[in-house]
Design an enzyme around this catalytic site. Structure first.
Site, mmCIF file in Angstrom:
data_model
loop_
_atom_site.group_PDB
_atom_site.id
_atom_site.type_symbol
_atom_site.label_atom_id
_atom_site.label_comp_id
_atom_site.label_asym_id
_atom_site.label_seq_id
_atom_site.Cartn_x
_atom_site.Cartn_y
_atom_site.Cartn_z
ATOM 1 N N LYS A 174 -19.869 16.301 11.689
ATOM 2 C CA LYS A 174 -20.349 17.593 12.168
ATOM 3 C C LYS A 174 -21.738 17.463 12.772
ATOM 4 O O LYS A 174 -22.744 17.409 12.071
ATOM 5 C CB LYS A 174 -20.404 18.620 11.032
ATOM 6 C CG LYS A 174 -20.657 20.017 11.579
ATOM 7 C CD LYS A 174 -21.267 20.958 10.567
ATOM 8 C CE LYS A 174 -22.752 20.823 10.420
ATOM 9 N NZ LYS A 174 -23.559 21.053 11.621
ATOM 10 N N GLY A 226 -30.908 15.726 7.143
ATOM 11 C CA GLY A 226 -31.466 17.028 7.496
ATOM 12 C C GLY A 226 -32.583 17.395 6.548
ATOM 13 O O GLY A 226 -33.240 16.518 5.972
ATOM 14 N N SER A 227 -32.784 18.680 6.371
ATOM 15 C CA SER A 227 -33.929 19.145 5.583
ATOM 16 C C SER A 227 -33.663 19.016 4.078
ATOM 17 O O SER A 227 -32.506 19.039 3.631
ATOM 18 C CB SER A 227 -34.214 20.602 5.930
ATOM 19 O OG SER A 227 -33.067 21.381 5.658
ATOM 20 N N GLY A 231 -30.312 19.741 1.751
ATOM 21 C CA GLY A 231 -29.872 18.632 0.894
ATOM 22 C C GLY A 231 -29.643 19.094 -0.537
ATOM 23 O O GLY A 231 -28.648 18.731 -1.179
ATOM 24 N N GLU A 248 -30.393 11.873 3.575
ATOM 25 C CA GLU A 248 -31.589 11.425 4.303
ATOM 26 C C GLU A 248 -32.354 12.678 4.663
ATOM 27 O O GLU A 248 -31.908 13.459 5.516
ATOM 28 C CB GLU A 248 -31.179 10.678 5.590
ATOM 29 C CG GLU A 248 -30.618 9.306 5.359
ATOM 30 C CD GLU A 248 -31.669 8.331 4.871
ATOM 31 O OE1 GLU A 248 -32.874 8.594 5.030
ATOM 32 O OE2 GLU A 248 -31.280 7.311 4.290
ATOM 33 N N CYS A 282 -38.310 12.429 11.171
ATOM 34 C CA CYS A 282 -38.518 12.458 9.727
ATOM 35 C C CYS A 282 -39.588 11.465 9.300
ATOM 36 O O CYS A 282 -40.209 11.643 8.266
ATOM 37 C CB CYS A 282 -37.197 12.154 9.031
ATOM 38 S SG CYS A 282 -36.439 10.641 9.627
ATOM 39 N N GLU A 381 -43.525 19.801 5.677
ATOM 40 C CA GLU A 381 -43.083 19.113 6.900
ATOM 41 C C GLU A 381 -43.076 20.118 8.051
ATOM 42 O O GLU A 381 -42.370 21.123 8.003
ATOM 43 C CB GLU A 381 -41.668 18.552 6.697
ATOM 44 C CG GLU A 381 -41.208 17.712 7.869
ATOM 45 C CD GLU A 381 -39.776 17.208 7.682
ATOM 46 O OE1 GLU A 381 -38.912 18.001 7.254
ATOM 47 O OE2 GLU A 381 -39.537 16.036 7.989
#
Ligand code: NAD
Length: 482
Positions: A174, A226-227, A231, A248, A282, A381
């Site tokens: 996806k 992703g964020s 996660g 990740e 990231c 972030e």
């Protein structure tokens, strides 16, 4: 116009529930449309993957046969690398050197590597001790859902898909709805190369599509980039059925400048790592720690260098920073710049929208000085071209303790004239990947996060283990006495 209305499910294009506009971030204009999956599409894709896994059409191919398919696909993608580069730039505004070097080069880099590794890493092993003998085999984990963000659409996908396919898994991928097009180039190459139908399916979509995929009972493993917030949600959903998860996630990576670091060289090498992919990376080195004795000199040199960077057309190979990928991303950056000002940090470069860019979602590369590690701009972030420079007092240990004072732990760098001393500092930083003096990491070294930056490691053999279940089989009278 770039128009695609079909997903890729069960080995062929299938009509998508809806399409979304593809907007070129450097101009803000609609340049095409891409497909987005609906609930029935997700179910269809997972069923296709499940069937292909259960009837063993891919996992029963020998590692040598699988390797051949992956290698052929890599060379088919290599043939269209320039077109793929353009596709990535058009969707997310990445600058040419990142889109061509990192994104469009990922299939060539990762598919042959995991093809090769399948030949050695999956070999069965016999382990004996006084109690008995077991044959240890590596089983593919099953149906894998891979979910990736828009900032790194090719690499994030291939970091998962290459080891998963090499391991013998079936995959439903996806992509993010902001980058709904480039994954199909890889899907079509894999099928042209001989991947059986149903083994790799592509269903772009947003959060709802992702949630459906994560909750699907026929998905054995979720591999997510992703964020950290998403996660956490994925872990919670997967916990219900103990589905496997690897993550990740985000970062707030420290760059530790030691008191002997050569000034000009450090500034010149560190800046591209701080503003990598216009800060939408990231691993961006966004928390620069500098000894107080050298603080003002470093801040001046870094700010002067940043003001000289070229912000503009991402297709021009000379451009350093392109646009942000979406208007929402630019708003997020503006919001954090306002927070930094309100927290009392000093803007020493940038801080606003570039005057010469009248279209697109550009933001000036921005540097804050007088930042301390408790400020939000130092802890959260931002995911844009905003860098903080923090002073530290005392010795290297003090710098290490500030570097480690973060919920994240993805990446870090250390800068100093004495490589042995810098290496000793690197060893004390709690991050999955640490570079000394701008050294390039081997692709084959593991990559991933400590703390809230993730779970598991991508790249290297460690990534293949994420898609395998070790199985021990002991057979009386055949493999040893029981
Ligand atoms: P995001 O978490 O919002 O979205 C990432 C992907 O997850 C997208 O495909 C999105 O559609 C999907 N998604 C969103 N909500 C979901 C849900 N509830 N369930 C399932 N899927 C869902 O992240 P983003 O803002 O698009 O991307 C930026 C983030 O990605 C940053 O935090 C960045 O650090 C991180 N990132 C990490 C790495 C790494 O390797 N560690 C690499 C690139 C980006």
């Amino acid at each position: 116009m770039l128009d695609r209305t079909e997903l890729f499910v069960d080995g062929r294009p299938t009509a998508a529930a809806i399409t979304v506009p593809v907007v070129d971030p450097s101009t803000g204009t609609v340049v095409g449309h891409g497909p987005v999956a609906g609930p029935a599409d997700i179910d269809h894709a997972v069923r296709a993957a499940r069937t292909s896994f259960e009837d063993r059409r891919w996992r029963d191919r020998t590692p040598t046969e699988r390797a051949e398919v992956l290698r052929t696909a890599a060379s088919l993608v290599a043939d269209v690398r320039d077109d793929l580069t353009e596709l990535v730039i058009t969707q997310n505004g990445s600058v040419h050197r990142f889109a061509h070097g990192v994104q469009a080069g990922s299939a060539q880099d990762l598919l042959p590597y995991y093809a090769e590794l399948a030949l050695t890493h999956l070999a069965e092993e016999h382990r004996s001790d006084p109690v008995g003998t077991s044959v240890v085999v590596q089983e593919p984990i099953g149906v894998v859902a891979t979910i990736t963000p828009w900032n790194s659409p090719q690499r994030a996908m291939l970091l998962k898909v290459a080891p998963a396919l090499a391991a013998g898994c079936s995959v439903v991928h996806k992509p993010a709805p902001e980058t709904p097009l480039d994954a199909f180039v890889v899907a079509e190459a894999l099928h042209k190369a001989g991947l059986p139908a149903g083994v790799f399916n592509v269903v772009p979509g947003g959060a709802e599509v992702g949630e459906q995929l994560v909750a699907h009972p026929d998905v054995d493993k979720v591999s997510f980039t992703g964020s950290s917030d998403v996660g956490r949600r994925i872990l919670a959903t997967a916990a219900g059925r103990i589905a496997r998860v690897s993550l990740e996630l985000g970062g707030k990576s420290p760059a530790v400048v030691l008191d002997d670091a050569p000034l000009d060289d450090t500034v010149r090498r560190l800046a591209p790592l701080a503003f990598l992919n216009t800060g939408q990376a990231c691993v961006a080195q966004t928390r620069i720690l500098v000894p107080r004795s050298r603080y003002e000199t470093f801040v001046d040199a870094f700010a002067t260098h940043v003001r000289s960077l070229t912000v503009g057309d991402p297709r021009d190979p000379a451009t350093d920073l392109g646009p942000l990928a979406t208007p929402a991303q630019r708003e997020r950056v503006e919001h954090y710049v306002a927070i930094g000002r309100a927290e009392g940090a000093r803007v020493v470069a940038g801080g606003g929208l570039p005057r010469h860019q009248t279209r697109g979602w550009f933001h000036e590369p921005t540097v804050f000085a007088d930042v301390h590690n408790g400020m939000r701009i130092a802890r959260e972030e931002i995911f844009g071209p905003v860098v903080c420079i923090l002073p530290y007092d005392g010795d290297d240990a003090r710098a290490v303790s500030i570097a480690n004072d973060t919920p994240y732990g993805l990446s870090a760098t250390v800068w100093g004239a004495d490589a042995a001393r810098a290496y000793a500092v690197a060893r004390r930083i709690r991050a999955g990947r640490v570079g000394v003096n701008g050294a390039t990491h081997a692709t084959r070294a593991p990559f991933g996060g400590f703390g809230q930056s993730g779970l598991g490691r991508e790249t290297g053999p460690e990534a293949m283990d994420l898609y395998l279940e070790p199985q021990s089989i002991a057979v009386a009278g055949v493999r040893g006495e029981q």
